[in-house]
Design a protein around this motif. Structure first.
Motif, PDB file in Angstrom:
ATOM      1  N   THR A  10       0.850  -1.188   0.000  1.00 43.53           N
ATOM      2  CA  THR A  10       0.000   0.000   0.000  1.00 43.53           C
ATOM      3  C   THR A  10       0.887   1.240   0.000  1.00 43.53           C
ATOM      4  OG1 THR A  10      -1.821  -1.092   1.158  1.00 43.53           O
ATOM      5  CG2 THR A  10      -1.731   1.307   1.290  1.00 43.53           C
ATOM      6  N   VAL A  11       0.602   2.157  -0.911  1.00 47.35           N
ATOM      7  CA  VAL A  11       1.350   3.413  -1.014  1.00 47.35           C
ATOM      8  C   VAL A  11       0.368   4.568  -0.876  1.00 47.35           C
ATOM      9  CG1 VAL A  11       2.783   4.885  -2.488  1.00 47.35           C
ATOM     10  CG2 VAL A  11       3.101   2.400  -2.513  1.00 47.35           C
ATOM     11  N   ARG A  12       0.653   5.466   0.041  1.00 51.21           N
ATOM     12  CA  ARG A  12      -0.210   6.628   0.255  1.00 51.21           C
ATOM     13  C   ARG A  12       0.588   7.924   0.206  1.00 51.21           C
ATOM     14  NH1 ARG A  12      -3.794   4.345   5.341  1.00 51.21           N
ATOM     15  NH2 ARG A  12      -4.964   2.784   4.138  1.00 51.21           N
ATOM     16  N   TYR A  13      -0.019   8.933  -0.396  1.00 47.43           N
ATOM     17  CA  TYR A  13       0.515  10.291  -0.382  1.00 47.43           C
ATOM     18  C   TYR A  13      -0.518  11.153   0.346  1.00 47.43           C
ATOM     19  CZ  TYR A  13       3.718   8.607  -3.987  1.00 47.43           C
ATOM     20  OH  TYR A  13       4.669   7.900  -4.687  1.00 47.43           O
ATOM     21  N   GLY A  14      -0.270  11.404   1.622  1.00 44.61           N
ATOM     22  CA  GLY A  14      -1.290  12.090   2.413  1.00 44.61           C
ATOM     23  C   GLY A  14      -2.512  11.210   2.542  1.00 44.61           C
ATOM     24  N   ARG A  15      -3.651  11.736   2.132  1.00 51.04           N
ATOM     25  CA  ARG A  15      -4.897  10.961   2.191  1.00 51.04           C
ATOM     26  C   ARG A  15      -5.165  10.158   0.926  1.00 51.04           C
ATOM     27  NH1 ARG A  15      -9.268  15.157   4.964  1.00 51.04           N
ATOM     28  NH2 ARG A  15      -8.151  15.435   6.954  1.00 51.04           N
ATOM     29  N   PHE A  16      -4.337  10.397  -0.082  1.00 48.73           N
ATOM     30  CA  PHE A  16      -4.544   9.712  -1.365  1.00 48.73           C
ATOM     31  C   PHE A  16      -3.826   8.365  -1.374  1.00 48.73           C
ATOM     32  CE2 PHE A  16      -2.941   8.866  -5.729  1.00 48.73           C
ATOM     33  CZ  PHE A  16      -4.170   8.558  -6.310  1.00 48.73           C
ATOM     34  N   THR A  17      -4.581   7.298  -1.673  1.00 50.62           N
ATOM     35  CA  THR A  17      -4.007   5.960  -1.771  1.00 50.62           C
ATOM     36  C   THR A  17      -3.726   5.661  -3.237  1.00 50.62           C
ATOM     37  OG1 THR A  17      -5.216   5.201   0.179  1.00 50.62           O
ATOM     38  CG2 THR A  17      -4.356   3.509  -1.302  1.00 50.62           C
ATOM     39  N   ALA A  18      -2.417   5.617  -3.584  1.00 46.67           N
ATOM     40  CA  ALA A  18      -2.016   5.381  -4.967  1.00 46.67           C
ATOM     41  C   ALA A  18      -1.974   3.894  -5.305  1.00 46.67           C
ATOM     42  CB  ALA A  18      -0.649   6.013  -5.224  1.00 46.67           C
ATOM     43  N   VAL A  19      -1.606   3.075  -4.314  1.00 54.80           N
ATOM     44  CA  VAL A  19      -1.567   1.614  -4.476  1.00 54.80           C
ATOM     45  C   VAL A  19      -2.225   1.019  -3.245  1.00 54.80           C
ATOM     46  CG1 VAL A  19      -0.087  -0.416  -4.642  1.00 54.80           C
ATOM     47  CG2 VAL A  19       0.547   1.688  -5.847  1.00 54.80           C
ATOM     48  N   ASP A  20      -3.188   0.142  -3.469  1.00 52.14           N
ATOM     49  CA  ASP A  20      -4.021  -0.335  -2.369  1.00 52.14           C
ATOM     50  C   ASP A  20      -3.941  -1.856  -2.209  1.00 52.14           C
ATOM     51  OD1 ASP A  20      -5.884  -0.565  -0.371  1.00 52.14           O
ATOM     52  OD2 ASP A  20      -7.613  -0.004  -1.605  1.00 52.14           O
ATOM     53  N   ASP A  21      -3.126  -2.303  -1.249  1.00 49.51           N
ATOM     54  CA  ASP A  21      -3.091  -3.708  -0.842  1.00 49.51           C
ATOM     55  C   ASP A  21      -2.841  -4.655  -2.018  1.00 49.51           C
ATOM     56  OD1 ASP A  21      -3.211  -5.770   1.035  1.00 49.51           O
ATOM     57  OD2 ASP A  21      -5.362  -6.083   0.705  1.00 49.51           O
ATOM     58  N   VAL A  22      -1.772  -4.397  -2.767  1.00 49.46           N
ATOM     59  CA  VAL A  22      -1.474  -5.206  -3.953  1.00 49.46           C
ATOM     60  C   VAL A  22      -0.569  -6.378  -3.601  1.00 49.46           C
ATOM     61  CG1 VAL A  22      -0.238  -5.232  -6.166  1.00 49.46           C
ATOM     62  CG2 VAL A  22      -1.814  -3.361  -5.623  1.00 49.46           C
ATOM     63  N   GLY A  23      -0.981  -7.553  -4.023  1.00 50.41           N
ATOM     64  CA  GLY A  23      -0.162  -8.756  -3.919  1.00 50.41           C
ATOM     65  C   GLY A  23       0.117  -9.294  -5.307  1.00 50.41           C
ATOM     66  N   LEU A  24       1.369  -9.609  -5.582  1.00 53.86           N
ATOM     67  CA  LEU A  24       1.746 -10.045  -6.933  1.00 53.86           C
ATOM     68  C   LEU A  24       2.991 -10.913  -6.863  1.00 53.86           C
ATOM     69  CD1 LEU A  24       1.379  -9.775 -10.047  1.00 53.86           C
ATOM     70  CD2 LEU A  24       2.880  -7.767  -9.920  1.00 53.86           C
ATOM     71  N   LEU A  25       3.003 -11.977  -7.648  1.00 56.97           N
ATOM     72  CA  LEU A  25       4.166 -12.852  -7.746  1.00 56.97           C
ATOM     73  C   LEU A  25       4.733 -12.786  -9.160  1.00 56.97           C
ATOM     74  CD1 LEU A  25       6.033 -15.103  -6.627  1.00 56.97           C
ATOM     75  CD2 LEU A  25       4.326 -16.752  -7.447  1.00 56.97           C
ATOM     76  N   VAL A  26       6.039 -12.540  -9.239  1.00 62.16           N
ATOM     77  CA  VAL A  26       6.770 -12.619 -10.508  1.00 62.16           C
ATOM     78  C   VAL A  26       7.692 -13.836 -10.392  1.00 62.16           C
ATOM     79  CG1 VAL A  26       8.316 -11.452 -12.114  1.00 62.16           C
ATOM     80  CG2 VAL A  26       6.696 -10.113 -10.735  1.00 62.16           C
ATOM     81  N   PRO A  27       7.305 -14.966 -10.972  1.00 63.26           N
ATOM     82  CA  PRO A  27       8.097 -16.193 -10.807  1.00 63.26           C
ATOM     83  C   PRO A  27       9.498 -16.048 -11.401  1.00 63.26           C
ATOM     84  CG  PRO A  27       5.894 -16.686 -11.632  1.00 63.26           C
ATOM     85  CD  PRO A  27       6.077 -15.209 -11.736  1.00 63.26           C
ATOM     86  N   GLU A  28      10.423 -16.825 -10.869  1.00 57.33           N
ATOM     87  CA  GLU A  28      11.810 -16.756 -11.339  1.00 57.33           C
ATOM     88  C   GLU A  28      11.900 -17.089 -12.819  1.00 57.33           C
ATOM     89  OE1 GLU A  28      13.408 -21.240 -10.220  1.00 57.33           O
ATOM     90  OE2 GLU A  28      13.805 -19.587  -8.824  1.00 57.33           O
ATOM     91  N   GLY A  29      12.761 -16.350 -13.508  1.00 55.18           N
ATOM     92  CA  GLY A  29      13.011 -16.603 -14.915  1.00 55.18           C
ATOM     93  C   GLY A  29      11.886 -16.230 -15.858  1.00 55.18           C
ATOM     94  N   THR A  30      10.895 -15.485 -15.381  1.00 50.18           N
ATOM     95  CA  THR A  30       9.754 -15.115 -16.216  1.00 50.18           C
ATOM     96  C   THR A  30       9.593 -13.601 -16.295  1.00 50.18           C
ATOM     97  OG1 THR A  30       8.120 -15.104 -14.421  1.00 50.18           O
ATOM     98  CG2 THR A  30       8.553 -17.219 -15.511  1.00 50.18           C
ATOM     99  N   VAL A  31       8.735 -13.167 -17.236  1.00 54.47           N
ATOM    100  CA  VAL A  31       8.410 -11.752 -17.392  1.00 54.47           C
ATOM    101  C   VAL A  31       6.929 -11.562 -17.119  1.00 54.47           C
ATOM    102  CG1 VAL A  31       8.445  -9.742 -18.915  1.00 54.47           C
ATOM    103  CG2 VAL A  31      10.188 -11.520 -19.164  1.00 54.47           C
ATOM    104  N   THR A  32       6.611 -10.689 -16.169  1.00 56.30           N
ATOM    105  CA  THR A  32       5.223 -10.345 -15.881  1.00 56.30           C
ATOM    106  C   THR A  32       4.965  -8.925 -16.356  1.00 56.30           C
ATOM    107  OG1 THR A  32       5.005 -11.810 -13.966  1.00 56.30           O
ATOM    108  CG2 THR A  32       3.520  -9.927 -14.062  1.00 56.30           C
TER     109      THR A  32
END
Length: 255
Positions: A10-32
């Motif tokens: 989660t990334v916030r700038y003041g009261r603004f939430t730019a990224v909200d509870d993101v979960g992501l997997l980039v497996p080894e040797g791959t491009v996401t």
């Protein structure tokens, strides 16, 4: 080879939430491929991974080790090659700085250490298709495509476990975009690093990526194998993005 995992970022700038509870997997040797419209939060998420955006909560894991607040084995190649290189530094000095860990590269090394450094700088430049003799030049003597190759060489000089490429061709002429993308894919396959490729261009993502993650309003709305997501999108935002690319839209209709 290494994997990248984001847990609840989660990334916030003041009261603004730019990224909200993101979960992501980039497996080894791959491009996401990380895609989304303007303001979706994709570039902010990329910056958060390397500590350039204020992470309010969540963790960044590389091979299961938390690197959220420590020295990250992740390198980011920025969108604009005209802004990402110091105009006062030569190409060789910029690449060497990544080799030596920043300010340490400004200390005068002995003759053997300098020779080893120069050889490694030359190797990195050759990796990205540049003549090592260009190491003495400053960025103003290079084209946009050449500058982006230098930025890529600098990132690779740090021997990253994971590479993030943030819209790296959007500031380049169309005539050189394909060459830079083909170079990036070749290097990823040869060196085996995991890569998060941030883009708004789904046609490029289809060519380059194994998996696709879609962001909207700071949240991750869809993720999966590129072939499945682009042929059978489940979220309205994904379908809207695909509709803007005629070739992809026709492929989806046909399927």
């Amino acid at each position: 080879m290494s994997s990248l995992e984001l847990r609840g970022i989660t990334v916030r700038y003041g009261r603004f939430t730019a990224v909200d509870d993101v979960g992501l997997l980039v497996p080894e040797g791959t491009v996401t491929g990380l895609v989304g419209g303007s303001g979706s939060g994709k570039s902010t998420l990329a910056r958060a991974v390397v500590g350039l955006a204020p992470v309010r909560s969540g963790r960044v894991l590389v091979d299961g080790s938390d690197v959220t607040r420590g020295r990250s084995p992740v390198q980011l190649v920025f969108q604009n090659p005209y802004a990402s290189l110091d105009p006062r530094m030569t190409v060789g000095a910029s690449v060497a700085e990544a080799l030596s860990g920043g300010a340490a590269g400004r200390r005068s090394p002995g003759r053997e250490r300098r020779a080893a450094r120069d050889a490694e700088v030359g190797r990195c430049l050759e990796l990205v298709g540049l003549d090592p003799s260009r190491a003495v030049l400053t960025p103003d003597a290079l084209s946009g495509g050449q500058r982006q190759r230098v930025a890529l060489a600098r990132a690779l000089a740090a021997r990253p476990a994971v590479l993030i490429a943030d819209e790296i061709t959007s500031a380049l002429d169309v005539s050189v975009q394909g060459a830079v993308l083909n170079l990036l894919r070749r290097l990823q396959r040869e060196l085996g690093f995991a890569m998060l490729f941030v883009s708004h261009d789904l046609a490029v993502v289809r060519h380059l990526c194994d998996r696709v993650a879609v962001m909207d309003g700071g949240r991750l709305v869809e993720c999966g194998p590129a072939e499945r997501v682009l042929a059978h999108p489940e979220h309205p935002v994904t379908r809207e993005l695909i509709s803007c690319v005629p070739g992809l839209a026709l492929a989806e209709e046909a399927s």
